[in-house]
Design an enzyme around this catalytic site. Structure first.
Site, mmCIF file in Angstrom:
data_model
loop_
_atom_site.group_PDB
_atom_site.id
_atom_site.type_symbol
_atom_site.label_atom_id
_atom_site.label_comp_id
_atom_site.label_asym_id
_atom_site.label_seq_id
_atom_site.Cartn_x
_atom_site.Cartn_y
_atom_site.Cartn_z
ATOM 1 N N THR A 140 49.340 21.801 5.089
ATOM 2 C CA THR A 140 50.176 22.880 5.608
ATOM 3 C C THR A 140 49.400 24.177 5.417
ATOM 4 O OG1 THR A 140 51.317 23.199 3.475
ATOM 5 C CG2 THR A 140 52.336 21.681 5.059
ATOM 6 N N HIS A 141 49.474 25.080 6.389
ATOM 7 C CA HIS A 141 48.678 26.316 6.361
ATOM 8 C C HIS A 141 47.191 26.012 6.294
ATOM 9 C CE1 HIS A 141 52.413 28.572 5.588
ATOM 10 N NE2 HIS A 141 52.700 27.601 4.732
ATOM 11 N N SER B 39 25.095 15.231 22.320
ATOM 12 C CA SER B 39 24.631 16.592 22.524
ATOM 13 C C SER B 39 23.344 16.592 23.336
ATOM 14 C CB SER B 39 24.383 17.251 21.162
ATOM 15 O OG SER B 39 23.606 18.413 21.296
ATOM 16 N N LYS C 262 24.749 13.060 18.157
ATOM 17 C CA LYS C 262 25.888 13.860 17.723
ATOM 18 C C LYS C 262 27.122 13.427 18.498
ATOM 19 C CE LYS C 262 27.192 18.689 16.780
ATOM 20 N NZ LYS C 262 28.481 18.815 17.473
ATOM 21 N N HIS D 296 59.564 14.262 72.154
ATOM 22 C CA HIS D 296 59.153 15.652 71.975
ATOM 23 C C HIS D 296 59.147 15.976 70.474
ATOM 24 C CE1 HIS D 296 59.295 20.070 72.083
ATOM 25 N NE2 HIS D 296 58.815 19.973 73.328
ATOM 26 N N PRO D 297 58.125 16.699 69.977
ATOM 27 C CA PRO D 297 58.042 16.966 68.528
ATOM 28 C C PRO D 297 59.224 17.749 67.977
ATOM 29 C CG PRO D 297 56.408 18.260 69.755
ATOM 30 C CD PRO D 297 56.965 17.255 70.705
ATOM 31 N N GLY E 274 56.576 26.177 54.613
ATOM 32 C CA GLY E 274 55.902 24.918 54.906
ATOM 33 C C GLY E 274 56.040 24.517 56.359
ATOM 34 N N THR E 275 56.355 25.472 57.239
ATOM 35 C CA THR E 275 56.590 25.168 58.654
ATOM 36 C C THR E 275 55.393 24.479 59.297
ATOM 37 O OG1 THR E 275 58.097 27.045 58.855
ATOM 38 C CG2 THR E 275 57.140 26.188 60.898
ATOM 39 N N GLU F 147 38.709 17.575 24.097
ATOM 40 C CA GLU F 147 38.432 18.863 24.722
ATOM 41 C C GLU F 147 38.791 18.851 26.205
ATOM 42 O OE1 GLU F 147 34.353 19.522 23.780
ATOM 43 O OE2 GLU F 147 34.739 19.737 21.626
#
Length: 484
Positions: A186-187, A316, A322, A128-129, A98-99, A329
């Site tokens: 279930t299932h 739709s 619809k 100075h930076p 990230g320099t 989603e």
């Protein structure tokens, strides 16, 4: 476009005259032309806060004159407030430490500080930076410090409120539906009945557990590598610098921060971010399940849906009126993206070598992206879907009365074989089991109703385990985890 000529140790370079960045940024801007992605603005603002904290620490330690420290702090605070967002042109894809972003911050702050001192852009004096803005620092400890602070702010400032908002809506709907009986599944087949409220309560608890895990993994982020300079040894830095910076940044981060006793831990690797991504994955998978459950509840696979989606005015392109589970989603896609981001962070964390991980910008970007997406997705899910779901109580009861699973409730009273025979008979005739039981004389109507009432007591279904803390976000539990 007019330009100015600025000279540093590597030569002269033309820079657009109106910009606050300097030679290092200009060279990077023209070299790293990869994609269009940049680090988000909150990263730049965290750099402003970090540079202000560093100047304050250097002043307190007698390393920086008061006049220069004041000019740097004032300029850095402007960066922190977003005044110079447009003066950070560096792409995401840059040196892995990230320099370039660190130098971009150093140059913008130095130029603005010099401007405050009556000097033109590019003067590089009196501030100075490198010598002053970057004093006691290296990109190798500065960038990961910003990674920690920026992520803490995102988790508790953006993600936490969003989790709480969705939990609140789920809790309200759970209370509203606490006595609405329905067939369990279930299932993907009929199973013993539950209440609709218990399903919403389950979703709420999933979020609560996910949030507790996220809070747990943020504790490591409260430890900063600042002070480690280039390789974790602290060379060219003051022994007290890291702790002073941590204290200065605590208010900005919103959490008590501390200097790491081993800065190299958070410079050579970013295990804390891998752990946090794992916790974000738990939240993403919980949201994925919630959305898929809602899609099943509102589907018409079994005829008329048991729940109705809110009307958001979308339809739709070919089938008028619809109503689709559009919000679910969208959130599902977010969850899939978060999972992918996590895989990227995992791979990036292992891509470092020896004293330095060199995928820092990528790791930070993916983590912040996941947090932002999850926060936005939960807000949309709460307001655009969960709050407006409508339960078709008559439909749910109709399905329950004709479900063969009621035989399981009767079996302890009339025997397994009798319950099985009557259940099969009711199913073959498409009649409610109650009617068949009455006709056969196995139970009186009073006995049947009493049996089902006892089994389907909504308060029993929705009972809260005494040992499990409740409340939005389990804030007390989360706080204890973090402190521990």
């Amino acid at each position: 476009m007019s330009s100015r000529i600025e000279t540093d140790a590597y030569g002269a370079i033309a820079i657009p005259s109106h910009v606050y960045w300097g030679p290092q940024t200009e060279r990077s801007r023209t070299l790293f032309v990869i994609g269009a992605e940049k680090l988000p603005p909150e990263v730049i603002r965290c750099f402003g806060a970090q540079k202000a904290a560093a100047a304050s620490a250097n002043l307190a330690l007698g390393l920086l004159p008061a006049n220069l420290a004041s000019a740097i702090i004032d300029a850095a605070c402007e960066v922190r407030e977003g005044v110079f967002d447009d003066h950070f042109p560096i792409r995401l894809w840059q040196t892995g430490s990230g320099t370039q972003t660190n130098m971009n911050a150093n140059e913008v702050i130095a130029n603005r500080a010099n401007e405050r001192c009556g000097q033109p852009l590019g003067a590089r004096a009196p501030v100075h930076p490198n010598d002053h803005v970057n004093l006691s620092q290296s990109s190798n400890d500065t960038f990961p410090t910003v990674m920690h602070v920026c992520t803490l702010r995102a988790v508790f400032g953006t993600l936490g409120p969003s989790v709480e908002r969705l939990q609140t809506v789920l809790s309200a709907r759970a209370a509203e539906f606490h006595d609405v009986l329905k067939v369990g599944m279930t299932h993907l087949q009929d199973a013993l009945p539950v209440t609709l409220g218990s399903e919403f309560k389950t979703w709420e608890r999933q979020l609560d557990a996910a949030w507790a895990g996220i809070v747990f993994h943020t504790s490591a982020l409260c430890e900063l590598p600042q002070g480690g300079t280039a390789s974790g040894s602290g060379v060219n830095g003051h022994p007290g610098f890291g702790q002073r910076v941590a204290e200065e940044l605590s208010a900005f981060a919103g959490k008590p921060l501390r200097a790491s006793r081993l800065p190299s831990q958070h410079m050579a690797a970013h295990d804390a971010f891998v752990g946090l991504c794992g916790a974000l994955n738990v939240l993403a998978s919980a949201l994925l399940k919630i959305c898929n459950d809602i899609r099943l509840h509102t589907s018409s696979l079994g005829g008329a849906p048991a729940m109705i989606l809110p009307d958001e005015g979308l339809s739709s392109s070919i089938m008028p009126a619809k109503r689709n589970a559009t919000v679910c989603e969208a959130v599902i896609q977010v969850c899939l993206r978060v999972t992918g981001n996590s895989a990227t962070v995992l791979a990036a964390n292992g891509a470092g070598a020896l004293q330095l991980n060199t995928a820092k910008p990528l790791i930070l970007n993916e983590v912040l992206n996941s947090i932002r997406l999850l926060a936005d997705a939960q807000a949309v899910l709460a307001a655009g879907c969960v709050a407006g779901l409508e339960a078709k109580r008559d439909r749910l009861r109709h399905m329950l009365d004709r479900s063969p699973v009621l035989g399981a409730v009767l079996a302890p009273h009339i025997g397994y074989d009798a319950a099985a025979r009557l259940t099969l008979e009711a199913a073959s005739q498409g009649r409610p089991l109650r009617d068949v039981v009455m006709q056969e004389g196995q139970m009186s109507s009073t006995q049947y109703d009493a049996c089902l009432a006892a089994a389907f007591d909504p308060d029993r279904h929705n009972a809260e385990p005494a040992e499990v803390p409740t409340g939005a976000l389990n804030l007390g539990v989360a706080a204890e985890i973090q402190q521990g």
